[in-house]
Design a protein around this motif. Structure first.
Motif, PDB file in Angstrom:
ATOM      1  N   VAL A 182      27.321  25.906 -33.413  1.00  0.00           N
ATOM      2  CA  VAL A 182      26.814  25.835 -32.036  1.00  0.00           C
ATOM      3  C   VAL A 182      27.133  27.125 -31.289  1.00  0.00           C
ATOM      4  N   MET A 183      28.332  27.663 -31.494  1.00  0.00           N
ATOM      5  CA  MET A 183      28.736  28.903 -30.828  1.00  0.00           C
ATOM      6  C   MET A 183      27.782  30.050 -31.177  1.00  0.00           C
ATOM      7  N   PHE A 184      27.458  30.184 -32.464  1.00  0.00           N
ATOM      8  CA  PHE A 184      26.567  31.261 -32.878  1.00  0.00           C
ATOM      9  C   PHE A 184      25.136  31.024 -32.396  1.00  0.00           C
ATOM     10  N   LEU A 185      24.721  29.762 -32.348  1.00  0.00           N
ATOM     11  CA  LEU A 185      23.379  29.450 -31.850  1.00  0.00           C
ATOM     12  C   LEU A 185      23.262  29.753 -30.358  1.00  0.00           C
ATOM     13  N   LEU A 186      24.291  29.420 -29.593  1.00  0.00           N
ATOM     14  CA  LEU A 186      24.275  29.729 -28.166  1.00  0.00           C
ATOM     15  C   LEU A 186      24.244  31.236 -27.938  1.00  0.00           C
ATOM     16  N   TYR A 187      24.983  31.976 -28.760  1.00  0.00           N
ATOM     17  CA  TYR A 187      24.943  33.439 -28.684  1.00  0.00           C
ATOM     18  C   TYR A 187      23.519  33.944 -28.914  1.00  0.00           C
ATOM     19  N   GLU A 188      22.868  33.377 -29.929  1.00  0.00           N
ATOM     20  CA  GLU A 188      21.491  33.774 -30.234  1.00  0.00           C
ATOM     21  C   GLU A 188      20.542  33.444 -29.080  1.00  0.00           C
ATOM     22  N   MET A 189      20.705  32.251 -28.501  1.00  0.00           N
ATOM     23  CA  MET A 189      19.804  31.838 -27.420  1.00  0.00           C
ATOM     24  C   MET A 189      20.019  32.659 -26.155  1.00  0.00           C
ATOM     25  N   ILE A 190      21.255  33.088 -25.904  1.00  0.00           N
ATOM     26  CA  ILE A 190      21.555  33.858 -24.697  1.00  0.00           C
ATOM     27  C   ILE A 190      21.141  35.322 -24.852  1.00  0.00           C
ATOM     28  N   THR A 191      21.459  35.907 -26.005  1.00  0.00           N
ATOM     29  CA  THR A 191      21.215  37.344 -26.201  1.00  0.00           C
ATOM     30  C   THR A 191      19.852  37.635 -26.818  1.00  0.00           C
ATOM     31  N   GLY A 192      19.271  36.640 -27.469  1.00  0.00           N
ATOM     32  CA  GLY A 192      18.012  36.876 -28.163  1.00  0.00           C
ATOM     33  C   GLY A 192      18.208  37.548 -29.510  1.00  0.00           C
ATOM     34  N   ARG A 193      19.474  37.718 -29.934  1.00  0.00           N
ATOM     35  CA  ARG A 193      19.765  38.363 -31.220  1.00  0.00           C
ATOM     36  C   ARG A 193      20.455  37.358 -32.139  1.00  0.00           C
ATOM     37  N   LYS A 194      19.937  37.213 -33.323  1.00  0.00           N
ATOM     38  CA  LYS A 194      20.496  36.282 -34.295  1.00  0.00           C
ATOM     39  C   LYS A 194      21.548  36.989 -35.144  1.00  0.00           C
ATOM     40  N   PRO A 195      22.759  36.412 -35.270  1.00  0.00           N
ATOM     41  CA  PRO A 195      23.760  37.033 -36.150  1.00  0.00           C
ATOM     42  C   PRO A 195      23.222  37.172 -37.568  1.00  0.00           C
ATOM     43  N   SER A 196      23.618  38.225 -38.243  1.00  0.00           N
ATOM     44  CA  SER A 196      23.127  38.444 -39.604  1.00  0.00           C
ATOM     45  C   SER A 196      23.635  37.350 -40.541  1.00  0.00           C
ATOM     46  N   GLU A 197      22.873  37.092 -41.589  1.00  0.00           N
ATOM     47  CA  GLU A 197      23.279  36.068 -42.552  1.00  0.00           C
ATOM     48  C   GLU A 197      24.575  36.460 -43.256  1.00  0.00           C
ATOM     49  N   LYS A 198      24.784  37.757 -43.469  1.00  0.00           N
ATOM     50  CA  LYS A 198      26.029  38.211 -44.096  1.00  0.00           C
ATOM     51  C   LYS A 198      27.225  37.900 -43.197  1.00  0.00           C
ATOM     52  N   PHE A 199      27.064  38.133 -41.883  1.00  0.00           N
ATOM     53  CA  PHE A 199      28.131  37.818 -40.926  1.00  0.00           C
ATOM     54  C   PHE A 199      28.424  36.320 -40.933  1.00  0.00           C
ATOM     55  N   LEU A 200      27.358  35.515 -40.949  1.00  0.00           N
ATOM     56  CA  LEU A 200      27.546  34.059 -40.940  1.00  0.00           C
ATOM     57  C   LEU A 200      28.239  33.586 -42.214  1.00  0.00           C
ATOM     58  N   GLU A 201      27.936  34.227 -43.336  1.00  0.00           N
ATOM     59  CA  GLU A 201      28.605  33.862 -44.589  1.00  0.00           C
ATOM     60  C   GLU A 201      30.100  34.144 -44.514  1.00  0.00           C
ATOM     61  N   TYR A 202      30.451  35.330 -44.000  1.00  0.00           N
ATOM     62  CA  TYR A 202      31.873  35.676 -43.868  1.00  0.00           C
ATOM     63  C   TYR A 202      32.571  34.744 -42.881  1.00  0.00           C
ATOM     64  N   ALA A 203      31.896  34.447 -41.776  1.00  0.00           N
ATOM     65  CA  ALA A 203      32.479  33.541 -40.778  1.00  0.00           C
ATOM     66  C   ALA A 203      32.709  32.159 -41.372  1.00  0.00           C
ATOM     67  N   GLN A 204      31.747  31.696 -42.188  1.00  0.00           N
ATOM     68  CA  GLN A 204      31.876  30.392 -42.831  1.00  0.00           C
ATOM     69  C   GLN A 204      33.085  30.367 -43.762  1.00  0.00           C
ATOM     70  N   MET A 205      33.285  31.446 -44.500  1.00  0.00           N
ATOM     71  CA  MET A 205      34.417  31.527 -45.426  1.00  0.00           C
ATOM     72  C   MET A 205      35.743  31.518 -44.667  1.00  0.00           C
ATOM     73  N   VAL A 206      35.803  32.302 -43.577  1.00  0.00           N
ATOM     74  CA  VAL A 206      37.034  32.341 -42.772  1.00  0.00           C
ATOM     75  C   VAL A 206      37.327  30.962 -42.201  1.00  0.00           C
ATOM     76  N   GLY A 207      36.306  30.317 -41.631  1.00  0.00           N
ATOM     77  CA  GLY A 207      36.484  28.986 -41.078  1.00  0.00           C
ATOM     78  C   GLY A 207      36.928  27.979 -42.126  1.00  0.00           C
ATOM     79  N   PHE A 208      36.358  28.091 -43.319  1.00  0.00           N
ATOM     80  CA  PHE A 208      36.708  27.175 -44.409  1.00  0.00           C
ATOM     81  C   PHE A 208      38.191  27.314 -44.769  1.00  0.00           C
ATOM     82  N   PHE A 209      38.670  28.549 -44.880  1.00  0.00           N
ATOM     83  CA  PHE A 209      40.076  28.764 -45.231  1.00  0.00           C
ATOM     84  C   PHE A 209      41.008  28.299 -44.112  1.00  0.00           C
TER      85      PHE A 209
END
Length: 439
Positions: free
Chosen positions: A392-419
């Motif tokens: 939700v945080m990344f989606l809100l960022y996208e909706m506010i800025t109009g820029r979608k985080p890169s898929e590579k960034f989201l993959e790294y973020a997912q890994m960090v969150g998982f750990f």
């Protein structure tokens, strides 16, 4: 059936209900927006599943690892870390191809369901069983108060008339309100019948929590023994259930708090108890151990509880209100995690299982399930990658800025969150194991 097994069965049943409905909260909007859902699993199917079947484009199943559940949505970076799929061109049925507002609805669906479910269960519990209320009249001798409250003007024997200008429907809630909610003022009637409004600091709740005074108000009851723990000093000295303590070392005793204060001040020192038993008195010597002698007071709440019944129309708003304050109180209690005591109190599945009754009780089961549903909603909306709140945080960022985080960034973020989640899981359950062995 043992108490441990009963609690374990209730825990598994409760979590199964909550997990399935939470994932349905993601599944249904995904299907409404024509997003492909590849898997719908209760528990995790690491390497293999206990049961699974494919219906349409979705595989439904039950995994063997009971740490949660999941829906695998096509074109979404999640715990599956399916990089192969993400390396392909986006397809119309994939999550990543949908408008941001649709993806947001899909992601908040689980939290929304858990929140509404908690409110609904509370409403139905009130409708079916009603609620218990305790007024000041239930405790004619008032409360004995924790030492931490005395500096603010509270005294043993106080009756609580109002908390922040409102009369509590259940007087036993006052302790929780002081510790968790942050009370500004309390109107009390002292034992001498004088009435006073006492002002309290914002830091009182944390102070009470850290000092261990989680129940700063206790009903003031007579000094009559109920439970005598086998092998403890009271049992060795010959004390029995229904004994009334008349005096300790020559000092007259009327109330239980007077008795316990003497016990705490005589660590390792023999004390003489004059007790009344069967209309006669006797003097016994007992030596406190760890500021205790192994007894509990005799007090039956059942004869002072007032039952309040609810119609369905009354139960629904009352259940929503109860659920709302449960959520607010739980969120407020998060501040305690940043104290030394709070960090050591974090618990895992063992702690959660203790929420359930020792014997099978549907009212207790549903109350615990509603509470867990509220907790699940709160924890999942936290802005931590790998949780719904992270997406939700990344989606809100996208909706506010109009820029979608890169898929590579989201993959790294997912890994960090998982750990982070794995570390918290290990720490919480490690705390449970430590407490079970050493405390």
């Amino acid at each position: 059936m043992s108490e441990i097994l009963i609690k374990a069965v209730q825990l598994v049943l409760s979590l199964s209900i909550l997990i399935v409905l939470h994932e349905m909260g993601h599944f249904i909007p995904a299907k409404i927006f024509k997003t492909r859902v590849e898997k719908f699993f209760l528990f995790f199917d690491v390497k293999f599943a206990l049961l699974k079947t494919k219906i349409g484009e979705t595989v439904y199943g039950i995994g063997w690892l009971p740490l949660g559940g999941y829906v695998k949505i096509s074109g979404m970076i999640d715990e599956s870390m399916d990089k192969e799929q993400m390396s392909q061109p986006p397809q119309p049925w994939e999550f990543r191809s949908k408008p941001a507002w649709q993806r947001l609805i899909i992601m908040i669906g689980g939290v929304t369901v858990n929140l509404l479910l908690g409110f609904f269960i509370y409403a139905m519990v009130l409708f079916v069983w009603g609620s218990n209320e305790l007024s000041n009249n239930a405790f004619p001798n008032g409360f004995n108060v924790a030492e931490e409250l005395e500096q603010y003007g509270f005294r043993d024997g106080d009756k609580v008339l109002e908390v922040d200008g409102e009369t509590p429907s259940n007087i036993l809630d006052v302790s929780r309100l002081l510790v968790v909610r942050g009370v500004e003022e309390v109107k009390v009637q002292h034992a001498d019948n004088t009435v006073e409004v006492l002002k309290l600091p914002d830091t009182l709740g944390t102070h009470l929590y850290v000092s261990g005074a989680l129940r700063p108000f206790e009903p003031r009851v007579d000094a009559i023994l109920d439970s005598i723990f086998p092998g403890d000093p009271a049992d060795i000295a010959g004390l029995q259930k229904n004994d009334r303590v008349v005096s300790v070392n020559g000092t007259a005793i009327t109330f239980w708090d007077e008795f316990t204060k003497v016990i705490k001040s005589n660590q390792g020192t023999p004390i003489d108890l004059v007790i009344e038993r069967n209309n006669s008195t006797d003097t016994l010597s007992v030596t406190p151990k760890d500021q205790k002698i192994g007894v509990r007071p005799l007090f039956d709440f059942s004869n002072v509880i007032q039952k309040k019944e609810y119609s369905l129309a009354e139960a629904i708003p009352a259940g929503i209100t109860f659920g709302y304050w449960t959520l607010m109180d739980y969120a407020s209690s998060m501040k305690f995690l940043f104290t030394k005591k709070g960090a050591t109190e974090v618990g895992g599945f063992g702690t959660i299982a203790k929420l359930f009754p020792d014997s099978w009780d549907w009212q207790g089961f549903w109350l615990s399930t509603a509470f867990l549903s509220i907790i699940l909603a709160f924890m999942n909306i936290l802005p931590i990658p790998a949780l719904d709140g992270g997406h939700v945080m990344f989606l809100l960022y996208e909706m506010i800025t109009g820029r979608k985080p890169s898929e590579k960034f989201l993959e790294y973020a997912q890994m960090v969150g998982f750990f982070i989640l794995i570390a918290l899981l290990l720490y919480a359950n490690g705390n449970d194991i430590y407490k079970a062995i050493f405390k």
